[in-house]
Motif scaffolding. Structure first.
Motif, short mmCIF file in Angstrom:
data_model
loop_
_atom_site.label_atom_id
_atom_site.label_comp_id
_atom_site.label_asym_id
_atom_site.label_seq_id
_atom_site.Cartn_x
_atom_site.Cartn_y
_atom_site.Cartn_z
N GLY A 30 0.79 -1.22 0.00
CA GLY A 30 0.00 0.00 0.00
C GLY A 30 0.81 1.26 0.00
N ALA A 31 2.13 1.18 -0.35
CA ALA A 31 2.93 2.40 -0.40
C ALA A 31 2.41 3.30 -1.51
CB ALA A 31 4.38 2.05 -0.63
N GLY A 32 2.34 4.59 -1.25
CA GLY A 32 1.88 5.55 -2.24
C GLY A 32 2.53 6.89 -2.00
N GLN A 33 1.99 7.95 -2.59
CA GLN A 33 2.54 9.27 -2.41
C GLN A 33 2.46 9.69 -0.95
OE1 GLN A 33 0.69 12.18 -4.87
NE2 GLN A 33 2.09 13.85 -4.27
N ALA A 34 3.55 10.25 -0.42
CA ALA A 34 3.60 10.64 0.98
C ALA A 34 2.56 11.73 1.26
CB ALA A 34 4.99 11.13 1.33
N ALA A 167 4.23 8.74 5.45
CA ALA A 167 4.06 7.57 4.59
C ALA A 167 2.58 7.22 4.53
CB ALA A 167 4.86 6.39 5.13
N ARG A 168 2.23 6.33 3.63
CA ARG A 168 0.87 5.82 3.53
C ARG A 168 0.93 4.31 3.69
NH1 ARG A 168 -3.81 8.04 2.36
NH2 ARG A 168 -2.80 10.00 1.76
N VAL A 169 0.28 3.81 4.73
CA VAL A 169 0.30 2.38 5.05
C VAL A 169 -1.14 1.89 5.14
CG1 VAL A 169 1.01 0.63 6.71
CG2 VAL A 169 2.46 2.64 6.32
N ALA A 170 -1.45 0.85 4.39
CA ALA A 170 -2.82 0.33 4.36
C ALA A 170 -3.82 1.44 4.02
CB ALA A 170 -3.19 -0.36 5.67
N ASP A 171 -3.39 2.33 3.13
CA ASP A 171 -4.18 3.46 2.66
C ASP A 171 -4.54 4.43 3.78
OD1 ASP A 171 -5.23 4.83 0.48
OD2 ASP A 171 -7.26 4.08 0.84
N LEU A 225 -6.50 -2.53 6.54
CA LEU A 225 -6.93 -2.27 7.91
C LEU A 225 -8.32 -1.66 7.91
CD1 LEU A 225 -6.26 -2.22 10.93
CD2 LEU A 225 -5.27 0.05 10.58
N ASN A 226 -9.23 -2.28 8.66
CA ASN A 226 -10.60 -1.81 8.83
C ASN A 226 -10.81 -1.55 10.31
OD1 ASN A 226 -13.34 -1.30 8.74
ND2 ASN A 226 -13.90 -3.47 8.61
N VAL A 227 -10.79 -0.29 10.72
CA VAL A 227 -10.91 0.08 12.13
C VAL A 227 -12.38 0.23 12.50
CG1 VAL A 227 -10.32 1.81 13.86
CG2 VAL A 227 -8.69 1.25 12.05
N GLY A 228 -12.75 -0.35 13.63
CA GLY A 228 -14.12 -0.25 14.11
C GLY A 228 -14.65 -1.61 14.52
N PRO A 229 -15.87 -1.69 15.04
CA PRO A 229 -16.46 -2.96 15.49
C PRO A 229 -16.46 -4.00 14.39
CG PRO A 229 -17.78 -1.09 16.21
CD PRO A 229 -16.77 -0.54 15.25
#
Length: 376
Positions: A30-34, A167-171, A225-229
C-alpha cells in the motif's frame, strides 16, 4: 528427508531468527505518495507508540523476512520468505488470527472465555482457558501495535529519535518515527522505523534496517486495515465435526515437569549482557539437551558412542551430527574464550562454543566474543 536432521537445523536457525527479539515480521503493502500532515514532535510519537491500546479492527498482514540466514545444503531455507496473516480484535480481549499455509490453515480464536487453536491439516483442536493460550508464533509477532510498543520501549533511551517525513500504510496517512542507535552502541542494526497512524496514533508498520543497505531486513505492518467494530461471529468457535479436541493447560504442569524445567533453567543459567541495542543473551546448553530434543522429535535411533570431548556437537543418533550442521551454517572461530561456531545474518549473530556456551545478539562479532567469555 531425515526429519531429525531438519529439526536440529531448525533449532539452530531458530535461535538466530530471533536475535533481535522481533521474531517473524511482516512487510506491508500500500505504499503511495507521501501525505502532507501537520508537524509533530518525535517525543509525542514515541509516547503514542508506548501507550497504544488495543482497538477493534480487522486487517491483513503480509509477512516477509530477509534475515540472510545461511542455507544448509539439502535443506529448505528456514527463515526467509513470504506468508500472510489475518487479524481481528474486538478491542476488549477477544481475538481471531488466521494463518494460511497452502491448502491448510491454522486458526486461533479467543472468545473471552476459551482459547481455541484449530489446525485444518491435522484436523486437531487445542482448547485452553481464556488468556492461557499462546498464539501461534507467527501471529504473536505480526501484531504491529504490540510489537512496535515493545521495541520502542526497549530502545528509546539508547537511540537518537527523529521524525522522517510521512508515509501511507494500508491506505492510511502516517508519520515515520525513526530510532537510530547512538554512536556508542555496537550493533549491526542501522535503524528502526515505525509508521504511526496520524489520526489514531497507533503503529501501523515497523521496519528494521541494517548497515550497508536500504532494503529492510524485516518489516511488520498492515496491508489492509478496517478500524471499528467487527462481526461478533468472528470471535466464536465450534470444533469442526470429526476434529480431535485436546484440553490443554487446564491443570498446569505437574510437579515433576516443574522440577525438570527448573533444573534445565538452572543448568542453562540464561543471562543478559549489556543493554539497549547492545544486548546479548547468553546461556549454556545442558549436555545432551539437543540429543534429547532430536530424539523427541524424530524418535529413538541407534546411537553409537559419542566422540570423547564432543560436548554439544557429538554424534546424535543415526546420521544427525549437530556439529557438522553448525559448520554448514557458520564459520569456526577460537580465542582465549575457547572455540566454537559463529553464525551470522543481516540482523546479528549467534556464537556457539564447543562446550555448550551460547551468546546471541544484534551486535558485532567482538561483542559476542566478550559476552561469551563471561559465561562460566
Amino acid at each position: 528427508m531425515n526429519r531429525r536432521r531438519v529439526t536440529v537445523a531448525a533449532a539452530a536457525v531458530g535461535v538466530l531468527a530471533g536475535v533481535t527479539g522481533l521474531g517473524v515480521l511482516a512487510m506491508p503493502a500500500g505504499a503511495g505518495q507521501a501525505p502532507v500532515l501537520p508537524e509533530v514532535s518525535a517525543e509525542s510519537l514515541v509516547e503514542s507508540v508506548v501507550t497504544a491500546k488495543p482497538a477493534a479492527f480487522g486487517g491483513s498482514v503480509e509477512v516477509s523476512n530477509d534475515l540472510g540466514v545461511p542455507a544448509i545444503a539439502g535443506l529448505p531455507q528456514l527463515s526467509d520468505g513470504d506468508s500472510a496473516v489475518r487479524l481481528w480484535s474486538d478491542g476488549s480481549g477477544k481475538v481471531r488470527v488466521q494463518l494460511p499455509a497452502g491448502d491448510a490453515e491454522k486458526t486461533f480464536v479467543d472468545d473471552g472465555t476459551t482459547g481455541w487453536l484449530w489446525d485444518s491439516a491435522e484436523r486437531t483442536v487445542d482448547k485452553f482457558p481464556h488468556g492461557a493460550a499462546q498464539k501461534p508464533q507467527e501471529a504473536a509477532a505480526a501484531d504491529p501495535v504490540a510489537l512496535a510498543r515493545d521495541v520502542v520501549s526497549r530502545l528509546k533511551e539508547f537511540s537518537e529519535v527523529t521524525v522522517d517525513g510521512t508515509a501511507r500504510v494500508a491506505d492510511r496517512p502516517a508519520y515515520e518515527l525513526v530510532l537510530s542507535p547512538k554512536p556508542t552502541e555496537k550493533t549491526v542494526l542501522r535503524e528502526v522505523r515505525v509508521a504511526v497512524d496520524s489520526e489514531l496514533r497507533v503503529p501501523l508498520r515497523l521496519a528494521v534496517l541494517t548497515n550497508g543497505t536500504n532494503a529492510p531486513a524485516v518489516q511488520v505492518g498492515f496491508s489492509e486495515l478496517n478500524v471499528g467494530p467487527q462481526d461478533a461471529a468472528l470471535f466464536s468457535f465450534t470444533p469442526p465435526a470429526g476434529a480431535t479436541v485436546t484440553e490443554a493447560g487446564v491443570e498446569g504442569p505437574s510437579e515433576r515437569d516443574k522440577a525438570a524445567a527448573e533444573q534445565v533453567f538452572g543448568e542453562a543459567d540464561p543471562q543478559v549482557v549489556g543493554e539497549g541495542w547492545d544486548v546479548v543473551l547468553t546461556a549454556r546448553v545442558p549436555e545432551g539437551a539437543l540429543t534429547a530434543f532430536a530424539e523427541q522429535e524424530g524418535g529413538p535411533a541407534d546411537r553409537g558412542p559419542r566422540r570423547p570431548g564432543a560436548g554439544m556437537g557429538g554424534e546424535m543418533g543415526g546420521d544427525t551430527d549437530v556439529q557438522g550442521m553448525l559448520r554448514q551454517l557458520g564459520k569456526q572461530v577460537s580465542g582465549p574464550w575457547g572455540s566454537g561456531t559463529l553464525i551470522t545474518a543481516r540482523v546479528g549473530g549467534v556464537l556457539i562454543a564447543d562446550d555448550g556456551r551460547v551468546a546471541v545478539g544484534a551486535v558485532l562479532e567482538q561483542v559476542l566474543v566478550d559476552a561469551i567469555g563471561q559465561v562460566k
